[in-house]
Design a protein around this motif. Structure first.
Motif, short mmCIF file in Angstrom:
data_model
loop_
_atom_site.label_atom_id
_atom_site.label_comp_id
_atom_site.label_asym_id
_atom_site.label_seq_id
_atom_site.Cartn_x
_atom_site.Cartn_y
_atom_site.Cartn_z
N VAL A 141 0.84 -1.20 0.00
CA VAL A 141 0.00 0.00 0.00
C VAL A 141 0.87 1.25 0.00
CG1 VAL A 141 -1.68 1.35 1.33
CG2 VAL A 141 -2.02 -1.11 1.01
N ALA A 142 1.95 1.24 0.78
CA ALA A 142 2.86 2.39 0.81
C ALA A 142 3.47 2.62 -0.58
CB ALA A 142 3.96 2.17 1.84
N LYS A 143 3.86 1.55 -1.26
CA LYS A 143 4.43 1.69 -2.61
C LYS A 143 3.36 2.19 -3.58
CE LYS A 143 6.92 -0.62 -6.28
NZ LYS A 143 7.32 -1.89 -6.89
N ILE A 144 2.13 1.72 -3.44
CA ILE A 144 1.03 2.19 -4.29
C ILE A 144 0.83 3.69 -4.08
CG2 ILE A 144 -1.48 2.11 -4.59
CD1 ILE A 144 -1.25 -0.96 -4.10
N PHE A 145 0.85 4.13 -2.82
CA PHE A 145 0.73 5.57 -2.54
C PHE A 145 1.85 6.36 -3.22
CE2 PHE A 145 -1.61 5.19 1.82
CZ PHE A 145 -2.78 4.86 1.16
N LEU A 146 3.06 5.87 -3.08
CA LEU A 146 4.22 6.57 -3.66
C LEU A 146 4.13 6.60 -5.18
CD1 LEU A 146 6.82 8.02 -3.01
CD2 LEU A 146 7.99 5.82 -3.02
N ASN A 147 3.78 5.47 -5.80
CA ASN A 147 3.66 5.42 -7.26
C ASN A 147 2.52 6.32 -7.75
OD1 ASN A 147 5.80 3.69 -7.57
ND2 ASN A 147 4.56 1.87 -7.94
N THR A 148 1.43 6.32 -7.02
CA THR A 148 0.28 7.16 -7.40
C THR A 148 0.66 8.63 -7.35
OG1 THR A 148 -1.30 5.49 -6.60
CG2 THR A 148 -2.10 7.76 -6.78
N ASN A 149 1.29 9.04 -6.25
CA ASN A 149 1.70 10.44 -6.11
C ASN A 149 2.75 10.82 -7.15
OD1 ASN A 149 1.34 12.87 -4.47
ND2 ASN A 149 3.50 12.59 -4.00
N SER A 150 3.68 9.94 -7.39
CA SER A 150 4.74 10.21 -8.35
C SER A 150 4.18 10.39 -9.76
CB SER A 150 5.75 9.06 -8.33
OG SER A 150 6.78 9.28 -9.25
N ALA A 151 3.28 9.51 -10.16
CA ALA A 151 2.69 9.61 -11.50
C ALA A 151 1.90 10.90 -11.65
CB ALA A 151 1.80 8.40 -11.78
N ALA A 152 1.16 11.29 -10.62
CA ALA A 152 0.39 12.54 -10.67
C ALA A 152 1.32 13.75 -10.77
CB ALA A 152 -0.51 12.66 -9.44
N ALA A 153 2.34 13.77 -9.93
CA ALA A 153 3.27 14.91 -9.92
C ALA A 153 4.00 15.04 -11.25
CB ALA A 153 4.27 14.75 -8.78
N PHE A 154 4.50 13.94 -11.77
CA PHE A 154 5.23 14.00 -13.04
C PHE A 154 4.28 14.29 -14.20
CE2 PHE A 154 8.68 12.37 -10.58
CZ PHE A 154 9.82 12.78 -11.25
N GLY A 155 3.04 13.85 -14.11
CA GLY A 155 2.05 14.19 -15.13
C GLY A 155 1.78 15.68 -15.17
N VAL A 193 -4.63 8.38 -13.81
CA VAL A 193 -5.38 7.36 -14.55
C VAL A 193 -4.44 6.29 -15.11
CG1 VAL A 193 -6.79 6.96 -16.61
CG2 VAL A 193 -7.34 8.86 -15.09
N ALA A 194 -3.33 6.72 -15.69
CA ALA A 194 -2.40 5.77 -16.30
C ALA A 194 -1.81 4.82 -15.26
CB ALA A 194 -1.29 6.52 -17.04
N ILE A 195 -1.45 5.31 -14.08
CA ILE A 195 -0.84 4.44 -13.07
C ILE A 195 -1.87 3.52 -12.42
CG2 ILE A 195 -1.04 5.95 -11.03
CD1 ILE A 195 2.02 3.82 -11.99
N THR A 196 -3.14 3.88 -12.49
CA THR A 196 -4.18 3.09 -11.85
C THR A 196 -4.34 1.70 -12.48
OG1 THR A 196 -5.33 5.03 -11.07
CG2 THR A 196 -6.66 3.07 -11.28
N ALA A 197 -3.90 1.53 -13.73
CA ALA A 197 -3.98 0.21 -14.36
C ALA A 197 -3.24 -0.84 -13.54
CB ALA A 197 -3.42 0.28 -15.77
N ASP A 198 -2.13 -0.46 -12.92
CA ASP A 198 -1.38 -1.35 -12.02
C ASP A 198 -0.45 -0.49 -11.18
OD1 ASP A 198 0.03 -3.29 -10.67
OD2 ASP A 198 0.87 -4.23 -12.47
N PRO A 199 -0.94 0.03 -10.07
CA PRO A 199 -0.11 0.95 -9.29
C PRO A 199 0.96 0.28 -8.43
CG PRO A 199 -2.26 0.69 -8.25
CD PRO A 199 -2.29 -0.08 -9.54
N LEU A 200 0.94 -1.04 -8.33
CA LEU A 200 1.91 -1.72 -7.46
C LEU A 200 3.15 -2.21 -8.20
CD1 LEU A 200 2.74 -2.92 -4.73
CD2 LEU A 200 1.36 -4.95 -5.30
N SER A 201 3.00 -2.76 -9.39
CA SER A 201 4.11 -3.42 -10.07
C SER A 201 5.25 -2.51 -10.51
CB SER A 201 3.60 -4.21 -11.28
OG SER A 201 2.74 -5.23 -10.84
N PRO A 202 4.99 -1.32 -11.04
CA PRO A 202 6.12 -0.52 -11.53
C PRO A 202 7.05 -0.07 -10.40
CG PRO A 202 4.02 0.42 -12.27
CD PRO A 202 3.71 -0.64 -11.27
N SER A 203 8.31 0.11 -10.76
CA SER A 203 9.24 0.72 -9.81
C SER A 203 8.82 2.18 -9.64
CB SER A 203 10.67 0.64 -10.35
OG SER A 203 10.78 1.45 -11.51
N ILE A 204 9.38 2.82 -8.64
CA ILE A 204 9.03 4.21 -8.39
C ILE A 204 9.44 5.08 -9.58
CG2 ILE A 204 9.47 6.18 -6.88
CD1 ILE A 204 9.89 3.96 -4.65
#
Length: 195
Positions: A23-37, A66-77
């Motif tokens: 869950v922590a990684k999902i939060f980080l990936n979600t925030n990272s994708a939004a910020a970089f978007g 939206v793009a990271i929501t397809a799989d927010p856990l698998s990608p690296s940060i």
């Protein structure tokens, strides 16, 4: 903020170390994708039009989400950041292309959810060994078929029963005036004095 609950909640469990870490990684990936978007959309706006456009920047953040929501856990940060970076720029060009094609999408929802969503789906096999390109295409096809069919039926029934268009006069005056009896944004209305 709601996207954290949406993506983090998809893990369905936080009662052990493995799931809490996920869950922590999902939060980080979600925030990272939004910020970089958002940053990507800002840069594209500055390069294309020479100025920042807040609505495009917000659509860039949404495209990353939206793009990271397809799989927010698998990608690296770092890969989550790349997903957001590309989605944020892609959404700008998609919005402009749909405008040029005269497709009515005033808030960019087709570009944000359709284009960035499809983009995110197609990237899943790059970070998740269990996913395949054909499987992702099949899933996208099922999603499109269901949403299009269900939406068509609902909108057709609405058209038959109560209508889906306002009168030309109400459209010209604005729906705030027609529905609520007040003008939206009266501070932006200019009044010429009679001479």
């Amino acid at each position: 903020m709601g996207w954290f609950g949406f993506n983090g909640g998809s893990q369905l469990l936080v009662s052990d170390t493995e799931n809490a870490t996920a869950v922590a990684k999902i939060f980080l990936n979600t925030n990272s994708a939004a910020a970089f978007g958002a940053v990507s959309a800002l840069v594209v706006c500055k390069l294309v039009w020479g100025k920042a456009d807040l609505t495009m920047i917000l659509n860039g953040a949404l495209a990353g989400l939206v793009a990271i929501t397809a799989d927010p856990l698998s990608p690296s940060i770092s890969f989550a950041a790349v997903i957001g970076l590309i989605a944020g720029g892609l959404v700008i060009f998609s919005i402009v292309a749909l405008d040029r094609l005269k497709i009515d999408d005033p808030v960019g929802a087709i570009s944000v959810h359709g284009v960035a969503g499809f983009f995110g789906l197609m990237l899943v096999p790059l970070s998740n060994a269990d996913a395949t390109v054909l499987g992702q295409l099949y899933g996208a096809g099922v999603i499109f078929t269901w949403v299009f069919s269900a939406s068509f039926v609902v909108w057709y029934l609405l058209k038959l029963t109560m209508g889906i268009r306002v009168t030309e006069e109400d459209e010209y005056k604005g729906m705030d005036a027609a529905d609520c009896g007040i003008d939206a944004y009266p501070e932006f209305v200019s009044v010429k004095s009679a001479r």
